[in-house]
Design a protein around this motif. Structure first.
Motif, PDB file in Angstrom:
ATOM      1  N   LEU A  38       0.841  -1.203   0.000  1.00 40.18           N
ATOM      2  CA  LEU A  38       0.000   0.000   0.000  1.00 40.18           C
ATOM      3  C   LEU A  38       0.872   1.248   0.000  1.00 40.18           C
ATOM      4  N   GLU A  39       0.585   2.169  -0.885  1.00 36.68           N
ATOM      5  CA  GLU A  39       1.361   3.415  -0.974  1.00 36.68           C
ATOM      6  C   GLU A  39       0.388   4.583  -0.950  1.00 36.68           C
ATOM      7  N   LYS A  40       0.637   5.510  -0.031  1.00 37.66           N
ATOM      8  CA  LYS A  40      -0.325   6.628   0.104  1.00 37.66           C
ATOM      9  C   LYS A  40      -0.248   7.620  -1.062  1.00 37.66           C
ATOM     10  N   PHE A  46       7.516  13.069  -5.818  1.00 43.75           N
ATOM     11  CA  PHE A  46       8.837  13.622  -5.462  1.00 43.75           C
ATOM     12  C   PHE A  46       9.374  12.955  -4.192  1.00 43.75           C
ATOM     13  N   HIS A  47      10.679  12.746  -4.145  1.00 48.98           N
ATOM     14  CA  HIS A  47      11.327  12.316  -2.900  1.00 48.98           C
ATOM     15  C   HIS A  47      12.753  12.847  -2.937  1.00 48.98           C
ATOM     16  N   ILE A  48      13.263  13.261  -1.807  1.00 51.29           N
ATOM     17  CA  ILE A  48      14.657  13.708  -1.762  1.00 51.29           C
ATOM     18  C   ILE A  48      15.542  12.476  -1.521  1.00 51.29           C
ATOM     19  N   GLU A  50      18.917  11.609  -3.821  1.00 50.43           N
ATOM     20  CA  GLU A  50      19.074  11.226  -5.226  1.00 50.43           C
ATOM     21  C   GLU A  50      20.386  10.551  -5.588  1.00 50.43           C
ATOM     22  N   SER A  51      21.296  10.445  -4.605  1.00 53.31           N
ATOM     23  CA  SER A  51      22.618   9.924  -4.940  1.00 53.31           C
ATOM     24  C   SER A  51      22.759   8.494  -4.432  1.00 53.31           C
ATOM     25  N   LEU A  52      23.014   7.559  -5.348  1.00 50.36           N
ATOM     26  CA  LEU A  52      23.156   6.153  -4.942  1.00 50.36           C
ATOM     27  C   LEU A  52      24.629   5.820  -4.731  1.00 50.36           C
ATOM     28  N   ARG A 109      16.610  10.998 -10.337  1.00 53.39           N
ATOM     29  CA  ARG A 109      15.418  11.650  -9.790  1.00 53.39           C
ATOM     30  C   ARG A 109      14.657  10.550  -9.074  1.00 53.39           C
ATOM     31  N   ARG A 110      14.342  10.775  -7.817  1.00 49.88           N
ATOM     32  CA  ARG A 110      13.698   9.718  -7.043  1.00 49.88           C
ATOM     33  C   ARG A 110      12.277   9.434  -7.539  1.00 49.88           C
ATOM     34  N   SER A 111      11.632  10.418  -8.153  1.00 53.93           N
ATOM     35  CA  SER A 111      10.298  10.131  -8.699  1.00 53.93           C
ATOM     36  C   SER A 111      10.419   8.991  -9.716  1.00 53.93           C
ATOM     37  N   GLY A 310      21.384   6.366   2.624  1.00 50.38           N
ATOM     38  CA  GLY A 310      20.006   6.045   2.995  1.00 50.38           C
ATOM     39  C   GLY A 310      19.338   4.978   2.138  1.00 50.38           C
ATOM     40  N   VAL A 311      19.407   5.138   0.811  1.00 50.56           N
ATOM     41  CA  VAL A 311      18.709   4.178  -0.059  1.00 50.56           C
ATOM     42  C   VAL A 311      19.358   2.800   0.064  1.00 50.56           C
ATOM     43  N   LEU A 312      20.685   2.792   0.149  1.00 50.82           N
ATOM     44  CA  LEU A 312      21.366   1.496   0.286  1.00 50.82           C
ATOM     45  C   LEU A 312      20.966   0.803   1.588  1.00 50.82           C
TER      46      LEU A 312
HETATM   47  P1  FAD Z   1      10.771   6.253   1.640  1.00 52.74           P
HETATM   48  O1  FAD Z   1      11.582   6.355   0.414  1.00 52.74           O
HETATM   49  O2  FAD Z   1      10.466   7.492   2.367  1.00 52.74           O
HETATM   50  O3  FAD Z   1       9.415   5.516   1.261  1.00 52.74           O
HETATM   51  C1  FAD Z   1       8.378   5.385   2.187  1.00 52.74           C
HETATM   52  C2  FAD Z   1       7.062   5.352   1.433  1.00 52.74           C
HETATM   53  O4  FAD Z   1       6.004   5.040   2.343  1.00 52.74           O
HETATM   54  C3  FAD Z   1       6.718   6.689   0.822  1.00 52.74           C
HETATM   55  O5  FAD Z   1       6.477   6.525  -0.562  1.00 52.74           O
HETATM   56  C4  FAD Z   1       5.465   7.153   1.587  1.00 52.74           C
HETATM   57  O6  FAD Z   1       4.572   7.874   0.778  1.00 52.74           O
HETATM   58  C5  FAD Z   1       4.868   5.823   2.024  1.00 52.74           C
HETATM   59  N1  FAD Z   1       4.054   5.904   3.237  1.00 52.74           N
HETATM   60  C6  FAD Z   1       4.364   6.544   4.388  1.00 52.74           C
HETATM   61  N2  FAD Z   1       3.401   6.369   5.304  1.00 52.74           N
HETATM   62  C7  FAD Z   1       2.452   5.595   4.723  1.00 52.74           C
HETATM   63  C8  FAD Z   1       1.200   5.074   5.167  1.00 52.74           C
HETATM   64  N3  FAD Z   1       0.727   5.323   6.392  1.00 52.74           N
HETATM   65  N4  FAD Z   1       0.479   4.316   4.306  1.00 52.74           N
HETATM   66  C9  FAD Z   1       0.916   4.075   3.047  1.00 52.74           C
HETATM   67  N5  FAD Z   1       2.099   4.549   2.563  1.00 52.74           N
HETATM   68  C10 FAD Z   1       2.858   5.295   3.397  1.00 52.74           C
HETATM   69  N6  FAD Z   1      19.682   8.657   0.564  1.00 52.74           N
HETATM   70  C11 FAD Z   1      20.579   8.321  -0.378  1.00 52.74           C
HETATM   71  O7  FAD Z   1      20.801   7.129  -0.627  1.00 52.74           O
HETATM   72  N7  FAD Z   1      21.261   9.292  -1.068  1.00 52.74           N
HETATM   73  C12 FAD Z   1      21.079  10.606  -0.813  1.00 52.74           C
HETATM   74  O8  FAD Z   1      21.688  11.436  -1.478  1.00 52.74           O
HETATM   75  C13 FAD Z   1      20.159  10.974   0.201  1.00 52.74           C
HETATM   76  N8  FAD Z   1      19.959  12.282   0.506  1.00 52.74           N
HETATM   77  C14 FAD Z   1      19.003  12.609   1.448  1.00 52.74           C
HETATM   78  C15 FAD Z   1      18.789  13.950   1.780  1.00 52.74           C
HETATM   79  C16 FAD Z   1      17.844  14.289   2.719  1.00 52.74           C
HETATM   80  C17 FAD Z   1      17.620  15.715   3.088  1.00 52.74           C
HETATM   81  C18 FAD Z   1      17.063  13.278   3.324  1.00 52.74           C
HETATM   82  C19 FAD Z   1      15.998  13.629   4.326  1.00 52.74           C
HETATM   83  C20 FAD Z   1      17.280  11.951   3.005  1.00 52.74           C
HETATM   84  C21 FAD Z   1      18.256  11.600   2.092  1.00 52.74           C
HETATM   85  N9  FAD Z   1      18.516  10.266   1.785  1.00 52.74           N
HETATM   86  C22 FAD Z   1      19.449   9.947   0.858  1.00 52.74           C
HETATM   87  C23 FAD Z   1      17.825   9.182   2.484  1.00 52.74           C
HETATM   88  C24 FAD Z   1      16.831   8.459   1.594  1.00 52.74           C
HETATM   89  O9  FAD Z   1      15.980   9.382   0.971  1.00 52.74           O
HETATM   90  C25 FAD Z   1      16.020   7.485   2.442  1.00 52.74           C
HETATM   91  O10 FAD Z   1      16.885   6.787   3.293  1.00 52.74           O
HETATM   92  C26 FAD Z   1      15.235   6.483   1.582  1.00 52.74           C
HETATM   93  O11 FAD Z   1      14.271   7.129   0.812  1.00 52.74           O
HETATM   94  C27 FAD Z   1      14.563   5.433   2.480  1.00 52.74           C
HETATM   95  O12 FAD Z   1      13.721   4.600   1.738  1.00 52.74           O
HETATM   96  P2  FAD Z   1      12.396   4.000   2.415  1.00 52.74           P
HETATM   97  O13 FAD Z   1      11.781   3.126   1.380  1.00 52.74           O
HETATM   98  O14 FAD Z   1      12.714   3.459   3.739  1.00 52.74           O
HETATM   99  O15 FAD Z   1      11.463   5.268   2.684  1.00 52.74           O
END
Ligand code: FAD
Length: 416
Positions: A38-40, A46-48, A50-52, A109-111, A310-312
C-alpha cells in the motif's frame, strides 16, 4: 465515507512503496509469497535522496532493474569533499575502493527511480494499491492482524495479513504508533533543499561526482541530475539553526554567502520551485520488530545523509525484512529468531558508518578526512565505506581501525 465489508487476506502486507517496500515486496513475490503493498502517494512522486552508492548496483542487478536505472541516471564515479576553511579539497574516486566489485553508481530523480522499483514489484506479482494510506494496525497474540487503510475518497479498506513489513519511511508508522522512535542526539540536524538549473558542474574526470561542501556547522550537497538540473541542499547541526529567526529557508542563502565555493557554483543558477525543509531528522526506533511485524528502511532508523547511505541501507534492510517475513510465515518461533539476528546485523551495519558521520562537523576529523594518508590503505578503506561497504570485511575494517586510532591521537593532541 464508507467502509468495505470484506477484509482482504494475504501473506505479507507492506506499508509504503519506497525503495525499502518495493525491494522487500519483489523479493517475497519472487518466492511465491502473496504480497499486497500500500502506498499513500501515487507514483511518480517527489522524494529527496538522489545519490546512490556503488554497493546499490548489485542489489539493483539482482532485482533486474539496473539497466532501467542506468537509463534515467547520471553516472557517478566518485564523491568530492570541499572545504573553504583551509582543510582542503579531496576527490574520492570509487575505483580506488578495496571493495566492492562496482566502482560507480548513479544519481537519479527519485520520482523515476522509486517508480521503477515499484512497477518492478508489480511485474513480479505484488498487488500494489496506490493512494491508500494505512491508518491503523492491530496486532494481538493468536488473532489475525488487522490493517486498516483509507483511500483518497475516504473509503476504508481492511486487510488481514499474516505478517506486516513497515516500510513507511520517515513517517515511521509503527514506531510512532508504539512510541518507540527516539531522536538521535549525536546528530540532530535539519535540511533545506531545492533543485536548480545551470549550476556550475564538475567537468572532465570529475564529471558526475557528488560534491559535499563542508561549511561551519554543516554541509551542502550538490548532486548532478539529467537535463542540467542540480539537487542542492544544506544540512545544518544544532548550532546552525540556533538563534535563527524567521523562516528556516533564509538560512540556506546565509550559508551560501558564507561558502565561496558554493556561492561561485550557484551564481549562474536558476532556482526551480520553493526551498523545502526537513527538520530533526536523525532517529532510531528501540526495536525493529514485534509479534507479526518488522520495520525496514527509514521506518526503523535514519542517519544523516552526508555519505548518501540512505537508499542502500533501506534496500539492504529490505532483504533482511524479506528473510524475517519468510521465516515467520514458516513458523513464528523461527521468525523471532531470524528477526533478532537481522536486527543485530542492521544495527551493526549502521554503526560501521555512523561514527564517521557523527564526526563530520568535527574540525579534527575534517582535517584527517580531507588529507588521509594511504598508509595501510586507510584512504582506500574510507573510499570503500563511501562506496557503501558497511559489511565488516577485515581488509576494510582493519585500515578503518587504524584511521580511527590516528583520529583519536590527533584529537588528544588537539585537546592538550
Ligand atoms: P521512503 O523512500 O520514504 O518511502 C516510504 C514510502 O512510504 C513513501 O512513498 C510514503 O509515501 C509511504 N508511506 C508513508 N506512510 C504511509 C502510510 N501510512 N500508508 C501508506 N504509505 C505510506 N539517501 C541516499 O541514498 N542518497 C542521498 O543522497 C540521500 N539524501 C538525502 C537527503 C535528505 C535531506 C534526506 C531527508 C534523506 C536523504 N537520503 C538519501 C535518504 C533516503 O531518501 C532514504 O533513506 C530512503 O528514501 C529510504 O527509503 P524508504 O523506502 O525506507 O522510505
Amino acid at each position: 465515507n464508507g467502509s468495505d465489508t470484506s477484509p482482504r487476506a494475504c501473506d505479507v502486507l507492506v506499508i509504503g512503496g519506497g525503495p525499502a517496500g518495493s525491494t522487500a515486496a519483489t523479493l517475497l513475490a519472487r518466492q511465491g509469497v502473496s504480497v499486497i503493498m500500500l502506498e499513500k502517494d501515487p507514483h511518480p512522486r517527489f522524494h529527496i535522496g538522489e545519490s546512490l552508492l556503488p554497493c546499490n548496483m548489485a542489489l539493483l542487478r539482482d532485482l533486474g532493474v539496473l539497466d532501467k536505472v542506468r537509463d534515467i541516471g547520471v553516472f557517478k564515479p566518485g564523491a568530492e569533499f570541499v572545504s573553504d576553511r583551509g582543510e582542503g579539497r579531496l576527490a574520492f574516486p570509487f575505483r580506488h575502493a578495496i571493495s566492492p566489485r562496482d566502482t560507480h553508481a548513479y544519481q537519479v530523480r527519485r520520482s523515476e527511480f522509486d517508480e521503477i522499483l515499484f512497477r518492478n514489484a508489480q511485474a513480479h506479482g505484488v498487488e500494489t494499491l496506490e493512494g491508500l494510506r494505512v491508518t491503523e494496525a492491530r496486532f494481538a497474540p493468536r488473532q489475525p492482524t488487522h490493517v486498516v487503510a483509507q483511500d483518497e475518497a475516504g473509503q476504508t479498506h481492511t486487510f488481514t495479513p499474516r505478517f506486516v513489513l513497515d516500510a513507511s519511511g520517515r513517517d515511521g508508522f509503527l514506531a510512532r504508533r508504539f512510541h518507540t522512535r527516539h531522536a538521535d542526539k549525536n546528530n540532530s540536524t535539519a535540511a533545506i533543499f531545492a533543485h536548480f538549473r545551470n549550476v556550475v558542474r564538475r567537468e572532465a574526470d570529475m564529471e558526475g561526482y557528488i560534491s559535499i561542501h563542508l561549511v561551519d556547522d554543516g554541509w551542502f550537497w550538490m548532486i548532478p541530475l539529467r537535463d542540467n538540473i542540480m539537487s542542492v541542499g544544506f544540512v545544518g547541526d544544532k548550532n546552525a539553526f540556533s538563534g535563527q529567526t524567521g523562516p528556516k529557508t533564509d538560512l540556506f542563502w546565509k550559508k551560501v554567502a558564507e561558502s565561496p565555493s558554493v556561492a561561485e557554483r550557484l551564481a549562474p543558477a536558476e532556482q526551480l520551485g520553493e526551498l523545502t525543509t526537513t527538520g530533526n531528522y536523525s532517529y532510531c526506533a528501540d526495536k525493529t520488530w514485534g509479534e507479526g511485524y518488522y520495520m525496514i528502511g527509514d521506518a526503523f532508523a535514519f542517519l544523516d545523509p552526508v555519505f548518501s547511505s540512505g537508499v542502500l541501507l533501506a534496500m539492504k534492510s529490505a532483504y533482511r525484512g524479506a528473510r524475517v517475513a519468510q521465516a515467520w510465515l514458516r513458523n513464528p518461533a523461527e521468525g523471532r529468531k531470524v528477526a533478532r539476528h537481522e536486527e543485530q546485523c542492521t544495527r551493526a551495519e549502521m554503526r560501521r558508518v555512523a561514527w564517521l558521520i557523527y564526526g563530520i562537523n568535527d574540525p579534527v576529523q575534517r582535517e584527517l578526512f580531507l588529507n588521509p594518508r594511504n598508509v595501510l590503505r586507510m584512504r582506500d578503506a574510507i573510499i570503500s565505506l563511501l562506496a557503501g561497504d558497511f559489511v565488516g570485511r577485515l581488509r576494510v575494517q582493519v585500515p578503518l581501525l587504524a584511521f580511527r586510532a590516528v583520529l583519536q591521537t590527533m584529537r588528544w593532541k588537539w585537546a592538550s
